[in-house]
Design a protein around this motif. Structure first.
Motif, PDB file in Angstrom:
ATOM      1  N   VAL A 126       5.794  -3.760   0.559  1.00 22.71           N
ATOM      2  CA  VAL A 126       5.288  -2.382   0.599  1.00 22.71           C
ATOM      3  C   VAL A 126       4.041  -2.300   1.458  1.00 22.71           C
ATOM      4  O   VAL A 126       3.889  -1.406   2.290  1.00 22.71           O
ATOM      5  CB  VAL A 126       4.998  -1.868  -0.823  1.00 22.71           C
ATOM      6  CG1 VAL A 126       4.320  -0.497  -0.775  1.00 22.71           C
ATOM      7  CG2 VAL A 126       6.287  -1.781  -1.638  1.00 22.71           C
ATOM      8  N   GLY A 127       3.136  -3.243   1.286  1.00 20.49           N
ATOM      9  CA  GLY A 127       1.862  -3.200   1.976  1.00 20.49           C
ATOM     10  C   GLY A 127       1.988  -3.205   3.482  1.00 20.49           C
ATOM     11  O   GLY A 127       1.291  -2.445   4.174  1.00 20.49           O
ATOM     12  N   HIS A 128       2.857  -4.039   4.021  1.00 20.29           N
ATOM     13  CA  HIS A 128       2.913  -4.149   5.487  1.00 20.29           C
ATOM     14  C   HIS A 128       3.537  -2.908   6.121  1.00 20.29           C
ATOM     15  O   HIS A 128       3.202  -2.559   7.254  1.00 20.29           O
ATOM     16  CB  HIS A 128       3.581  -5.463   5.916  1.00 20.29           C
ATOM     17  CG  HIS A 128       5.032  -5.452   6.210  1.00 20.29           C
ATOM     18  ND1 HIS A 128       5.995  -5.217   5.253  1.00 20.29           N
ATOM     19  CD2 HIS A 128       5.709  -5.678   7.374  1.00 20.29           C
ATOM     20  CE1 HIS A 128       7.193  -5.304   5.819  1.00 20.29           C
ATOM     21  NE2 HIS A 128       7.050  -5.568   7.101  1.00 20.29           N
ATOM     22  N   TYR A 129       4.399  -2.202   5.384  1.00 23.30           N
ATOM     23  CA  TYR A 129       4.865  -0.894   5.876  1.00 23.30           C
ATOM     24  C   TYR A 129       3.786   0.172   5.690  1.00 23.30           C
ATOM     25  O   TYR A 129       3.597   1.038   6.548  1.00 23.30           O
ATOM     26  CB  TYR A 129       6.127  -0.461   5.138  1.00 23.30           C
ATOM     27  CG  TYR A 129       7.352  -1.281   5.445  1.00 23.30           C
ATOM     28  CD1 TYR A 129       7.790  -1.473   6.756  1.00 23.30           C
ATOM     29  CD2 TYR A 129       8.100  -1.861   4.425  1.00 23.30           C
ATOM     30  CE1 TYR A 129       8.918  -2.228   7.031  1.00 23.30           C
ATOM     31  CE2 TYR A 129       9.224  -2.610   4.690  1.00 23.30           C
ATOM     32  CZ  TYR A 129       9.634  -2.796   5.987  1.00 23.30           C
ATOM     33  OH  TYR A 129      10.752  -3.539   6.265  1.00 23.30           O
ATOM     34  N   ALA A 130       3.078   0.122   4.573  1.00 24.34           N
ATOM     35  CA  ALA A 130       2.067   1.135   4.283  1.00 24.34           C
ATOM     36  C   ALA A 130       0.949   1.118   5.323  1.00 24.34           C
ATOM     37  O   ALA A 130       0.456   2.187   5.723  1.00 24.34           O
ATOM     38  CB  ALA A 130       1.492   0.928   2.879  1.00 24.34           C
ATOM     39  N   ILE A 131       0.529  -0.053   5.756  1.00 22.05           N
ATOM     40  CA  ILE A 131      -0.499  -0.135   6.796  1.00 22.05           C
ATOM     41  C   ILE A 131      -0.036   0.600   8.049  1.00 22.05           C
ATOM     42  O   ILE A 131      -0.764   1.420   8.627  1.00 22.05           O
ATOM     43  CB  ILE A 131      -0.826  -1.604   7.125  1.00 22.05           C
ATOM     44  CG1 ILE A 131      -1.557  -2.268   5.964  1.00 22.05           C
ATOM     45  CG2 ILE A 131      -1.680  -1.685   8.399  1.00 22.05           C
ATOM     46  CD1 ILE A 131      -1.735  -3.770   6.132  1.00 22.05           C
ATOM     47  N   GLN A 132       1.187   0.311   8.473  1.00 20.60           N
ATOM     48  CA  GLN A 132       1.703   0.913   9.701  1.00 20.60           C
ATOM     49  C   GLN A 132       1.852   2.425   9.575  1.00 20.60           C
ATOM     50  O   GLN A 132       1.532   3.184  10.499  1.00 20.60           O
ATOM     51  CB  GLN A 132       3.044   0.278  10.062  1.00 20.60           C
ATOM     52  CG  GLN A 132       2.958  -1.214  10.353  1.00 20.60           C
ATOM     53  CD  GLN A 132       4.330  -1.819  10.559  1.00 20.60           C
ATOM     54  OE1 GLN A 132       4.934  -1.682  11.617  1.00 20.60           O
ATOM     55  NE2 GLN A 132       4.828  -2.509   9.542  1.00 20.60           N
ATOM     56  N   LEU A 133       2.345   2.881   8.422  1.00 18.55           N
ATOM     57  CA  LEU A 133       2.545   4.321   8.225  1.00 18.55           C
ATOM     58  C   LEU A 133       1.213   5.060   8.125  1.00 18.55           C
ATOM     59  O   LEU A 133       1.065   6.174   8.652  1.00 18.55           O
ATOM     60  CB  LEU A 133       3.384   4.562   6.964  1.00 18.55           C
ATOM     61  CG  LEU A 133       4.845   4.121   7.054  1.00 18.55           C
ATOM     62  CD1 LEU A 133       5.514   4.203   5.680  1.00 18.55           C
ATOM     63  CD2 LEU A 133       5.614   4.963   8.069  1.00 18.55           C
ATOM     64  N   ALA A 134       0.243   4.447   7.461  1.00 20.54           N
ATOM     65  CA  ALA A 134      -1.072   5.084   7.352  1.00 20.54           C
ATOM     66  C   ALA A 134      -1.745   5.187   8.719  1.00 20.54           C
ATOM     67  O   ALA A 134      -2.383   6.206   9.034  1.00 20.54           O
ATOM     68  CB  ALA A 134      -1.954   4.296   6.378  1.00 20.54           C
ATOM     69  N   LYS A 135      -1.604   4.166   9.540  1.00 13.60           N
ATOM     70  CA  LYS A 135      -2.169   4.220  10.894  1.00 13.60           C
ATOM     71  C   LYS A 135      -1.464   5.286  11.729  1.00 13.60           C
ATOM     72  O   LYS A 135      -2.099   6.011  12.503  1.00 13.60           O
ATOM     73  CB  LYS A 135      -2.076   2.853  11.570  1.00 13.60           C
ATOM     74  CG  LYS A 135      -3.019   1.815  10.999  1.00 13.60           C
ATOM     75  CD  LYS A 135      -4.478   2.245  11.088  1.00 13.60           C
ATOM     76  CE  LYS A 135      -4.959   2.359  12.523  1.00 13.60           C
ATOM     77  NZ  LYS A 135      -6.402   2.765  12.586  1.00 13.60           N
ATOM     78  N   TRP A 136      -0.158   5.395  11.574  1.00 15.91           N
ATOM     79  CA  TRP A 136       0.593   6.436  12.293  1.00 15.91           C
ATOM     80  C   TRP A 136       0.096   7.822  11.900  1.00 15.91           C
ATOM     81  O   TRP A 136      -0.039   8.708  12.754  1.00 15.91           O
ATOM     82  CB  TRP A 136       2.083   6.290  11.989  1.00 15.91           C
ATOM     83  CG  TRP A 136       2.900   7.472  12.388  1.00 15.91           C
ATOM     84  CD1 TRP A 136       3.211   7.873  13.650  1.00 15.91           C
ATOM     85  CD2 TRP A 136       3.503   8.431  11.502  1.00 15.91           C
ATOM     86  NE1 TRP A 136       3.977   9.014  13.619  1.00 15.91           N
ATOM     87  CE2 TRP A 136       4.173   9.377  12.316  1.00 15.91           C
ATOM     88  CE3 TRP A 136       3.566   8.568  10.119  1.00 15.91           C
ATOM     89  CZ2 TRP A 136       4.877  10.457  11.768  1.00 15.91           C
ATOM     90  CZ3 TRP A 136       4.256   9.629   9.576  1.00 15.91           C
ATOM     91  CH2 TRP A 136       4.905  10.567  10.407  1.00 15.91           C
ATOM     92  N   ARG A 137      -0.248   7.998  10.635  1.00 14.51           N
ATOM     93  CA  ARG A 137      -0.737   9.282  10.163  1.00 14.51           C
ATOM     94  C   ARG A 137      -2.160   9.557  10.650  1.00 14.51           C
ATOM     95  O   ARG A 137      -2.615  10.699  10.618  1.00 14.51           O
ATOM     96  CB  ARG A 137      -0.649   9.328   8.632  1.00 14.51           C
ATOM     97  CG  ARG A 137      -1.094  10.613   7.942  1.00 14.51           C
ATOM     98  CD  ARG A 137      -0.453  11.869   8.489  1.00 14.51           C
ATOM     99  NE  ARG A 137       0.982  11.916   8.384  1.00 14.51           N
ATOM    100  CZ  ARG A 137       1.676  12.458   7.389  1.00 14.51           C
ATOM    101  NH1 ARG A 137       1.048  12.977   6.359  1.00 14.51           N
ATOM    102  NH2 ARG A 137       2.991  12.469   7.429  1.00 14.51           N
ATOM    103  N   GLY A 138      -2.871   8.534  11.105  1.00 12.56           N
ATOM    104  CA  GLY A 138      -4.221   8.731  11.616  1.00 12.56           C
ATOM    105  C   GLY A 138      -5.321   8.389  10.633  1.00 12.56           C
ATOM    106  O   GLY A 138      -6.473   8.798  10.807  1.00 12.56           O
ATOM    107  N   ALA A 139      -4.986   7.619   9.594  1.00 13.76           N
ATOM    108  CA  ALA A 139      -5.972   7.225   8.597  1.00 13.76           C
ATOM    109  C   ALA A 139      -6.698   5.948   9.017  1.00 13.76           C
ATOM    110  O   ALA A 139      -6.225   5.183   9.847  1.00 13.76           O
ATOM    111  CB  ALA A 139      -5.288   7.005   7.244  1.00 13.76           C
ATOM    112  N   ARG A 140      -7.861   5.735   8.422  1.00  8.61           N
ATOM    113  CA  ARG A 140      -8.578   4.459   8.555  1.00  8.61           C
ATOM    114  C   ARG A 140      -8.103   3.566   7.421  1.00  8.61           C
ATOM    115  O   ARG A 140      -8.123   3.964   6.254  1.00  8.61           O
ATOM    116  CB  ARG A 140     -10.081   4.693   8.460  1.00  8.61           C
ATOM    117  CG  ARG A 140     -10.931   3.425   8.524  1.00  8.61           C
ATOM    118  CD  ARG A 140     -12.410   3.796   8.603  1.00  8.61           C
ATOM    119  NE  ARG A 140     -13.274   2.624   8.612  1.00  8.61           N
ATOM    120  CZ  ARG A 140     -13.875   2.121   7.517  1.00  8.61           C
ATOM    121  NH1 ARG A 140     -13.702   2.731   6.339  1.00  8.61           N
ATOM    122  NH2 ARG A 140     -14.640   1.056   7.609  1.00  8.61           N
ATOM    123  N   VAL A 141      -7.682   2.352   7.758  1.00 11.03           N
ATOM    124  CA  VAL A 141      -7.011   1.487   6.788  1.00 11.03           C
ATOM    125  C   VAL A 141      -7.864   0.266   6.471  1.00 11.03           C
ATOM    126  O   VAL A 141      -8.262  -0.497   7.362  1.00 11.03           O
ATOM    127  CB  VAL A 141      -5.636   1.031   7.297  1.00 11.03           C
ATOM    128  CG1 VAL A 141      -5.005   0.027   6.324  1.00 11.03           C
ATOM    129  CG2 VAL A 141      -4.714   2.230   7.495  1.00 11.03           C
TER     130      VAL A 141
END
Length: 319
Positions: free
Chosen positions: A162-177
């Motif tokens: 879950v984590g490795h997809y969540a990082i990528q999706l959050a960055k795509w959304r424009g969040a700071r991770v």
């Protein structure tokens, strides 16, 4: 009768109860497609259902039971009324979850709404890694936490499925991770896009992080407790249900820290899978496969998964 290979259990237990054998192929029903499975993804829920022999949707035991949900393969048959797919299409998905999907098989039937066209840029094994873990990340970030561009999110266990997809999706959304991981995975999560990496073997989360808008907790226990210390008042902590005591901890601490706590449960969605396929084909979402195994060696895959240190995903290949 036409037969196929499958992996099923006749009694709950350790990996030795997984039985690789011939069974009758499934029969298409109205609104379903028949998929020739080329790969099946491995998730922790797979070994939980094997160990306890439980149908997740009912909490009861129905045996024999075929393990698994995540699949990628080709459409080889269409049920009555199906127009969304054609024979020959490559598809992927998490059919019927949390009901029995029988993913560890050469063929499965699936409702059309549970599947999407496979990302063209990914192999079947890579695509099979996405559904359950990717949908969990997508729904946690966007349906539950409503993550927005410019917000800061803490993702615990960033090197996991879950984590490795969540990082990528959050960055795509424009969040700071911000993410936590062990020393061996620091560079891996940075490559995924993490802005700040906390090596939990060397740093205290509560001392290194503060004032995040969102927490996606994939670890539970003490990490979840520390997560409440770093989230802003009015923020949200989203936790996954696979860890004992998570609900009690969250409900105890959320009022104390003035934050919202949500225990999230994934649901199948062909629509979300289609959106993730577009991201994958645009180079914005990838699967890291730690290892693949042939279907007959599902027990080896479960042993590795249960060890708890998989980087990214595991998959079974179905030749």
């Amino acid at each position: 009768m036409a037969t196929m290979k499958t992996v099923q259990i006749y009694t709950p237990g350790n990996v030795n109860v997984l039985t690789y054998e011939d069974v009758e192929r499934p029969v298409l029903q109205k609104g379903e497609i028949l998929v020739r499975v080329r790969a099946a993804g491995i998730n922790p829920v797979d070994y939980v259902s094997r160990a306890h022999g439980l149908i997740l949707s009912t909490g009861t035991s129905v045996l024999p039971y075929v393990v698994g949900w995540d699949v990628s393969g080709e459409v080889v048959g269409l049920g009555e009324g199906v127009t969304q797919f054609a024979v020959g299409d490559e598809v992927y998905g998490m059919p019927r979850f949390p009901h029995e999907a029988k993913a560890y098989s050469e063929y499965i039937t699936a409702p059309v709404a549970d599947l999407a066209l496979k990302p063209r840029s990914l192999s079947h094994a890579e695509a099979a890694g996405i559904p359950l873990a990717g949908l969990t990340a997508w729904q946690s970030l966007f349906e539950v936490a409503h993550l927005q561009a410019g917000q800061t999110i803490l993702i615990t266990g960033g090197a996991g499925g879950v984590g490795h997809y969540a990082i990528q999706l959050a960055k795509w959304r424009g969040a700071r991770v911000i993410t936590t991981t062990s020393t061996r995975n620091v560079e891996f999560v940075r490559e995924l896009g993490a802005d700040v990496v906390i090596d939990y073997t060397r740093e205290s989360l509560a001392e290194a992080v503060k004032d995040v808008d969102v927490v996606l907790d994939a670890i539970g226990e003490d990490v979840l407790r520390d997560s409440f210390k770093v989230v802003k008042r009015g923020g949200i902590v989203v936790s996954l249900p696979g860890h004992k005591g998570v609900k009690a901890v969250g409900e105890e601490l959320a009022p104390q820290y003035g934050v919202t706590f949500v225990l999230t449960f994934v649901h199948t969605s062909g629509e979300h899978l289609a959106q993730m396929a577009e991201l994958a084909d645009a180079g914005q979402l990838r699967t890291h496969l730690d290892a693949t195994f042939p279907l007959k060696d599902a027990g080896q895959a479960h042993t590795l998964s249960e060890g708890g240190h998989v980087r990214g995903k595991l998959a079974l290949t179905v030749e």
